[in-house]
Design an enzyme around this catalytic site. Structure first.
Site, PDB file in Angstrom:
ATOM      1  N   CYS A 258       0.824  -1.216   0.000  1.00 42.59           N
ATOM      2  CA  CYS A 258       0.000   0.000   0.000  1.00 42.59           C
ATOM      3  C   CYS A 258       0.850   1.255   0.000  1.00 42.59           C
ATOM      4  O   CYS A 258       0.370   2.340  -0.357  1.00 42.59           O
ATOM      5  CB  CYS A 258      -0.918   0.005   1.220  1.00 42.59           C
ATOM      6  SG  CYS A 258      -2.043  -1.400   1.323  1.00 42.59           S
TER       7      CYS A 258
ATOM      8  N   HIS B  29      -5.656  -3.413   3.561  1.00 40.29           N
ATOM      9  CA  HIS B  29      -5.116  -3.386   2.209  1.00 40.29           C
ATOM     10  C   HIS B  29      -5.872  -2.351   1.399  1.00 40.29           C
ATOM     11  O   HIS B  29      -7.066  -2.105   1.616  1.00 40.29           O
ATOM     12  CB  HIS B  29      -5.256  -4.767   1.554  1.00 40.29           C
ATOM     13  CG  HIS B  29      -4.735  -4.835   0.148  1.00 40.29           C
ATOM     14  ND1 HIS B  29      -5.520  -4.524  -0.952  1.00 40.29           N
ATOM     15  CD2 HIS B  29      -3.516  -5.178  -0.340  1.00 40.29           C
ATOM     16  CE1 HIS B  29      -4.796  -4.669  -2.047  1.00 40.29           C
ATOM     17  NE2 HIS B  29      -3.579  -5.067  -1.697  1.00 40.29           N
ATOM     18  N   CYS B  30      -5.182  -1.706   0.485  1.00 38.52           N
ATOM     19  CA  CYS B  30      -5.856  -0.810  -0.456  1.00 38.52           C
ATOM     20  C   CYS B  30      -5.306  -1.075  -1.840  1.00 38.52           C
ATOM     21  O   CYS B  30      -4.120  -1.381  -2.007  1.00 38.52           O
ATOM     22  CB  CYS B  30      -5.680   0.659  -0.071  1.00 38.52           C
ATOM     23  SG  CYS B  30      -3.987   1.281  -0.189  1.00 38.52           S
ATOM     24  N   GLU B  31      -6.152  -0.983  -2.823  1.00 35.37           N
ATOM     25  CA  GLU B  31      -5.694  -1.085  -4.196  1.00 35.37           C
ATOM     26  C   GLU B  31      -5.208   0.290  -4.646  1.00 35.37           C
ATOM     27  O   GLU B  31      -5.407   1.295  -3.959  1.00 35.37           O
ATOM     28  CB  GLU B  31      -6.815  -1.650  -5.063  1.00 35.37           C
ATOM     29  CG  GLU B  31      -7.185  -3.051  -4.581  1.00 35.37           C
ATOM     30  CD  GLU B  31      -8.094  -3.813  -5.521  1.00 35.37           C
ATOM     31  OE1 GLU B  31      -8.463  -3.271  -6.591  1.00 35.37           O
ATOM     32  OE2 GLU B  31      -8.439  -4.959  -5.186  1.00 35.37           O
TER      33      GLU B  31
END
Length: 496
Positions: free
Chosen positions: A29, A125-127
């Site tokens: 991230c 989590h991040c996209e």
């Protein structure tokens, strides 16, 4: 148990950054470069493998920040593992924040999961593009759990975990002022008797600008405004939308110069409720090209004395635009109470719109009944049973003896399908491989009945059916709405 707690203070596996005990962030991230799909799968698989080696008894819940309806990147990479994934949106009307309703859902869900036992681990989590909102949500979680104090200090600590250019790369405006405002909202949970407070329906009357900013190169600007948020008059549709936009060719659009005036009052008169994004834009001479002056996101429930006063450090502006605002710049947003007849009670009362004489207390009683239900009962039909047990006639006659209960009961039948939205649906335990991946997705209606779920985990309700709000979706495409919160602020009454 003491030995198990000690294990959780060991160095986290490679690929994870520890925010606090049992809360980790995938370090991808923090990356500024995009990952190749195969490399990403290898990275995620290796990270989860190490986590399993470190904590073989851990139950893992993944919160992911993303956009779109297609299967998420992390869901694809984790498809072979027994864990739950909940997707959250990446922004609210372009601002890297989420509505208070979704923030509350996230905080209560996190607290609930971590409170169930020392073996529960939370992965964040991040996209790509989601780092700004993930950073805010992590700071909010630390403040909500009273592990950190001070909004600025906490947010700075989170942002320092990533390269400073990442925030600049992903957000053209500096979002920190609005994010700090919402962190202050979260901090009030520790002192308020009711949190979050109920939304207030207000009228945004006008904006007063003191000390004109320089956006034309000659010490002036040509300001117009846009307002985004929930329309308080549309009870059934709470999707954020454009509530007000100054017509570019309007006679009210004028060029203001610092040398000619120090104060400008711009009328808006826009009805608002809940989370609102206010944009101030400067028009060029051709009346077509635009330049963002500032943006503010706020929630009407936290407005005090019907005024929001902002200096240049409390507005979201372009990263290099601070010098365009005089040091004494002020923006004052003035509100007024909406007419009581126009105020919206946060319940869908469309089934009574042609009836007269029904006291509003009846709706309060219905809310009281629902809030007193033990939502931790491990039965997905609990809410439906509660609805079947509620006799509308009794409630109404208690408050209004002359009301026709049979007539009202027939009206209530039109809302029966909505009862499915109250079913206590929660993520399954990780040891059920047949149900190993859930997603908090953007959907509106219930497309399938929920499965049987563990008795101890309950996540708060999201009542907003907009595309910014979550439902629980099974990995095989079935969806169901997340359940209502327990009556008290305590997330769990059971034990594992």
């Amino acid at each position: 148990m003491a030995l198990f707690r000690k294990l959780f203070y060991r160095k986290p596996p490679d690929g994870l950054f520890e925010i606090c005990e049992r809360v980790y962030v995938f370090d991808c991230c923090f990356a500024t470069d995009a990952w190749e799909e195969q490399d990403y799968k290898v990275y995620v698989g290796g990270t989860i493998g190490q986590l399993r080696d470190h904590y073989p008894d851990a139950s893992i819940l993944v919160f992911n920040f993303r956009e779109g309806e297609t299967p998420s990147q992390i869901a694809n990479a984790l498809s072979q593992y027994d864990m739950t994934i909940m997707d959250y949106p990446r922004h609210y009307e372009g601002c890297p924040l989420l509505s208070m309703e979704v923030i509350h859902h996230f905080l209560r869900s996190s607290e609930s999961w971590l409170s169930l036992g020392q073996q529960n681990v939370l992965l964040m989590h991040c996209e790509r593009g989601g780092w700004p909102v993930l950073a805010f949500m992590l700071a909010a979680l630390l403040i909500y759990r009273k592990q950190y104090t001070g909004e600025q200090k906490t947010l700075d600590m989170i942002y320092k975990q990533a390269p400073p250019e990442l925030l600049h790369l992903l957000s053209p405006l500096n979002p920190i002022p609005s994010q700090l405002r919402y962190l202050q909202y979260v901090s009030r949970r520790n002192v308020a008797s009711e949190w979050p407070p109920l939304d207030r329906a207000l009228t945004l009357d006008c904006v007063i600008i003191r000390m004109i900013p320089n956006f034309d190169g000659c010490g002036g600007c040509r300001p117009i405004f846009r307002v985004y948020g929930q329309d308080p008059f549309l009870v059934a549709d709470r999707t954020p939308k454009v509530l007000f936009s100054t017509p570019k060719r309007s006679k009210t659009v004028r060029h203001h110069k610092q040398a000619e005036c120090e104060l400008v009052k711009i009328d808006i008169t826009c009805h608002i409720q809940g989370d609102v994004v206010l944009e101030c834009i400067s028009l060029h001479e051709d009346m077509e090209r635009e330049e963002m002056m500032f943006r503010v996101m706020f929630n009407t429930a936290f407005i005090r004395s019907n005024i929001l006063m902002l200096n240049r450090d409390e507005i979201d502006i372009l990263w290099d635009a601070k010098d365009q605002f005089p040091k004494d710049f002020r923006a004052e947003v003035l509100f007024s109470e909406m007419d009581s007849a126009a105020s919206i009670v946060p319940l869908d009362m469309s089934c009574f719109e042609e009836k007269e004489g029904l006291p509003l207390e009846a709706f309060a009683r219905v809310q009281e009944i629902f809030s007193s239900v033990d939502w931790l009962v491990p039965n997905a039909d609990t809410a439906v049973n509660v609805l079947q047990q509620i006799t509308v006639k009794n409630i109404v006659q208690e408050l209004s003896p002359n009301a026709d209960g049979n007539e009202l009961k027939s009206e209530f039948q039109s809302t029966e399908p909505r009862s499915q939205e109250l079913q206590p649906v929660t993520p399954p335990p990780p040891h059920h491989p047949s149900r190993n991946c859930f997603t908090v997705s953007a959907a509106l209606s219930v497309t399938a009945s929920p499965p049987l779920l563990p008795e101890n985990l309950s996540t708060p309700e999201i009542t907003n059916p907009s595309l910014k709000e979550p439902l629980v979706t099974h990995s095989h495409g079935m969806s169901s709405v997340v359940p209502p919160p327990p009556a008290s602020e305590t997330p769990f009454s059971g034990s594992i």
